[in-house]
Design a protein around this motif. Sequence first.
Motif, PDB file in Angstrom:
ATOM      1  N   GLY A 199      -0.656   2.182  -2.396  1.00  0.00           N
ATOM      2  CA  GLY A 199      -0.660   1.319  -3.745  1.00  0.00           C
ATOM      3  C   GLY A 199      -1.068  -0.102  -3.361  1.00  0.00           C
ATOM      4  O   GLY A 199      -0.761  -0.502  -2.316  1.00  0.00           O
ATOM      5  N   ILE A 200      -2.114  -0.622  -4.194  1.00  0.00           N
ATOM      6  CA  ILE A 200      -2.679  -1.871  -3.880  1.00  0.00           C
ATOM      7  C   ILE A 200      -2.321  -2.693  -5.102  1.00  0.00           C
ATOM      8  O   ILE A 200      -2.845  -2.109  -6.363  1.00  0.00           O
ATOM      9  CB  ILE A 200      -4.126  -1.648  -3.819  1.00  0.00           C
ATOM     10  CG1 ILE A 200      -4.290  -0.836  -2.509  1.00  0.00           C
ATOM     11  CG2 ILE A 200      -4.793  -3.099  -3.572  1.00  0.00           C
ATOM     12  CD1 ILE A 200      -5.910  -0.551  -2.315  1.00  0.00           C
ATOM     13  N   VAL A 201      -1.844  -3.737  -5.137  1.00  0.00           N
ATOM     14  CA  VAL A 201      -1.521  -4.772  -6.059  1.00  0.00           C
ATOM     15  C   VAL A 201      -2.210  -6.098  -5.756  1.00  0.00           C
ATOM     16  O   VAL A 201      -2.085  -6.518  -4.895  1.00  0.00           O
ATOM     17  CB  VAL A 201       0.014  -5.031  -6.255  1.00  0.00           C
ATOM     18  CG1 VAL A 201       0.274  -5.959  -7.309  1.00  0.00           C
ATOM     19  CG2 VAL A 201       0.722  -3.655  -6.485  1.00  0.00           C
ATOM     20  N   THR A 202      -3.175  -6.618  -6.721  1.00  0.00           N
ATOM     21  CA  THR A 202      -3.721  -7.876  -6.377  1.00  0.00           C
ATOM     22  C   THR A 202      -3.091  -8.887  -7.360  1.00  0.00           C
ATOM     23  O   THR A 202      -2.416  -8.659  -8.611  1.00  0.00           O
ATOM     24  CB  THR A 202      -4.955  -7.748  -6.708  1.00  0.00           C
ATOM     25  OG1 THR A 202      -5.300  -7.612  -8.194  1.00  0.00           O
ATOM     26  CG2 THR A 202      -5.823  -7.058  -5.477  1.00  0.00           C
ATOM     27  N   VAL A 203      -2.925 -10.171  -6.786  1.00  0.00           N
ATOM     28  CA  VAL A 203      -2.130 -11.276  -7.417  1.00  0.00           C
ATOM     29  C   VAL A 203      -3.004 -12.352  -7.259  1.00  0.00           C
ATOM     30  O   VAL A 203      -3.847 -12.567  -6.498  1.00  0.00           O
ATOM     31  CB  VAL A 203      -0.687 -11.608  -7.002  1.00  0.00           C
ATOM     32  CG1 VAL A 203       0.184 -10.368  -7.148  1.00  0.00           C
ATOM     33  CG2 VAL A 203      -0.748 -12.026  -5.694  1.00  0.00           C
ATOM     34  N   ASN A 204      -2.642 -13.460  -8.360  1.00  0.00           N
ATOM     35  CA  ASN A 204      -3.482 -14.583  -8.262  1.00  0.00           C
ATOM     36  C   ASN A 204      -2.776 -15.715  -7.644  1.00  0.00           C
ATOM     37  O   ASN A 204      -1.771 -15.348  -7.081  1.00  0.00           O
ATOM     38  CB  ASN A 204      -4.062 -15.032  -9.856  1.00  0.00           C
ATOM     39  CG  ASN A 204      -3.079 -15.568 -10.813  1.00  0.00           C
ATOM     40  OD1 ASN A 204      -2.027 -15.569 -10.295  1.00  0.00           O
ATOM     41  ND2 ASN A 204      -3.132 -15.395 -12.092  1.00  0.00           N
ATOM     42  N   ALA A 205      -3.046 -17.166  -7.461  1.00  0.00           N
ATOM     43  CA  ALA A 205      -2.747 -18.101  -6.865  1.00  0.00           C
ATOM     44  C   ALA A 205      -1.286 -18.364  -7.297  1.00  0.00           C
ATOM     45  O   ALA A 205      -0.563 -19.059  -6.758  1.00  0.00           O
ATOM     46  CB  ALA A 205      -3.333 -19.403  -7.124  1.00  0.00           C
ATOM     47  N   THR A 220      -2.719  -9.356 -11.327  1.00  0.00           N
ATOM     48  CA  THR A 220      -4.001  -9.104 -11.884  1.00  0.00           C
ATOM     49  C   THR A 220      -4.664  -7.925 -11.970  1.00  0.00           C
ATOM     50  O   THR A 220      -5.491  -7.656 -12.656  1.00  0.00           O
ATOM     51  CB  THR A 220      -5.053 -10.201 -11.151  1.00  0.00           C
ATOM     52  OG1 THR A 220      -5.173  -9.912  -9.774  1.00  0.00           O
ATOM     53  CG2 THR A 220      -4.548 -11.514 -11.173  1.00  0.00           C
ATOM     54  N   SER A 221      -4.129  -7.070 -10.935  1.00  0.00           N
ATOM     55  CA  SER A 221      -4.522  -5.662 -10.958  1.00  0.00           C
ATOM     56  C   SER A 221      -3.855  -4.713 -10.353  1.00  0.00           C
ATOM     57  O   SER A 221      -2.957  -5.283  -9.169  1.00  0.00           O
ATOM     58  CB  SER A 221      -5.993  -5.482 -10.579  1.00  0.00           C
ATOM     59  OG  SER A 221      -6.448  -5.693  -9.174  1.00  0.00           O
ATOM     60  N   VAL A 222      -3.839  -3.399 -10.656  1.00  0.00           N
ATOM     61  CA  VAL A 222      -2.896  -2.432  -9.810  1.00  0.00           C
ATOM     62  C   VAL A 222      -3.729  -1.037  -9.518  1.00  0.00           C
ATOM     63  O   VAL A 222      -4.510  -0.870 -10.560  1.00  0.00           O
ATOM     64  CB  VAL A 222      -1.635  -1.991 -10.335  1.00  0.00           C
ATOM     65  CG1 VAL A 222      -0.593  -3.298 -10.132  1.00  0.00           C
ATOM     66  CG2 VAL A 222      -1.697  -1.366 -11.544  1.00  0.00           C
ATOM     67  N   ASN A 223      -3.840  -0.770  -8.423  1.00  0.00           N
ATOM     68  CA  ASN A 223      -4.574   0.655  -8.490  1.00  0.00           C
ATOM     69  C   ASN A 223      -3.869   1.829  -8.963  1.00  0.00           C
ATOM     70  O   ASN A 223      -2.402   1.521  -9.268  1.00  0.00           O
ATOM     71  CB  ASN A 223      -5.201   0.859  -7.337  1.00  0.00           C
ATOM     72  CG  ASN A 223      -4.155   1.291  -6.121  1.00  0.00           C
ATOM     73  OD1 ASN A 223      -2.674   0.976  -6.209  1.00  0.00           O
ATOM     74  ND2 ASN A 223      -4.586   1.960  -5.000  1.00  0.00           N
ATOM     75  N   PRO A 224      -4.465   3.117  -9.241  1.00  0.00           N
ATOM     76  CA  PRO A 224      -3.214   4.184  -9.896  1.00  0.00           C
ATOM     77  C   PRO A 224      -2.339   4.656  -8.961  1.00  0.00           C
ATOM     78  O   PRO A 224      -1.171   4.886  -9.608  1.00  0.00           O
ATOM     79  CB  PRO A 224      -4.590   5.238  -9.720  1.00  0.00           C
ATOM     80  CG  PRO A 224      -5.742   4.643  -9.952  1.00  0.00           C
ATOM     81  CD  PRO A 224      -5.754   3.434  -9.084  1.00  0.00           C
ATOM     82  N   ALA A 225      -2.325   4.352  -7.491  1.00  0.00           N
ATOM     83  CA  ALA A 225      -1.188   4.600  -6.719  1.00  0.00           C
ATOM     84  C   ALA A 225      -0.152   3.790  -6.975  1.00  0.00           C
ATOM     85  O   ALA A 225       1.102   4.158  -7.034  1.00  0.00           O
ATOM     86  CB  ALA A 225      -1.527   4.724  -5.328  1.00  0.00           C
ATOM     87  N   ALA A 226      -0.449   2.343  -7.211  1.00  0.00           N
ATOM     88  CA  ALA A 226       0.786   1.572  -7.318  1.00  0.00           C
ATOM     89  C   ALA A 226       1.139   1.808  -8.729  1.00  0.00           C
ATOM     90  O   ALA A 226       2.623   1.645  -8.938  1.00  0.00           O
ATOM     91  CB  ALA A 226       0.012  -0.041  -7.098  1.00  0.00           C
ATOM     92  N   ALA A 227       0.397   2.184  -9.639  1.00  0.00           N
ATOM     93  CA  ALA A 227       0.710   2.222 -10.965  1.00  0.00           C
ATOM     94  C   ALA A 227       1.844   3.192 -11.192  1.00  0.00           C
ATOM     95  O   ALA A 227       2.857   3.472 -11.698  1.00  0.00           O
ATOM     96  CB  ALA A 227      -0.463   2.516 -11.835  1.00  0.00           C
ATOM     97  N   LYS A 228       1.548   4.454 -10.247  1.00  0.00           N
ATOM     98  CA  LYS A 228       2.256   5.537 -10.159  1.00  0.00           C
ATOM     99  C   LYS A 228       3.765   5.201  -9.805  1.00  0.00           C
ATOM    100  O   LYS A 228       4.806   5.447 -10.192  1.00  0.00           O
ATOM    101  CB  LYS A 228       1.925   6.566  -9.558  1.00  0.00           C
ATOM    102  CG  LYS A 228       2.623   7.926  -9.355  1.00  0.00           C
ATOM    103  CD  LYS A 228       1.919   8.948  -8.832  1.00  0.00           C
ATOM    104  CE  LYS A 228       2.804  10.190  -8.576  1.00  0.00           C
ATOM    105  NZ  LYS A 228       2.256  11.118  -7.734  1.00  0.00           N
TER     106      LYS A 228
END
Length: 76
Positions: free
Chosen positions: A40-46, A51-59
Amino acid sequence: TQARLQEYNQTLETLVAAKTADLRATNTQLQSVIHNATDGIVTVNAALTTTSVNPAAAKWFQEATRASLMPEEAIQ
């Protein structure tokens, strides 16, 4: 002279177009890696806003949400 200025401008436009194409290709490749990652990959802002999640993180989030909505007896 005007001719030299136009020549420099054309050279600059060509360089910008090439760099833009390189960046697009790199972005496409990166997005593919992120989308297809099994982790799972989650990106965040400052501000630490997601700001986004990949399908594995969403699952993972869907499963965690589902588990939190289940009665405790059903989880055990």
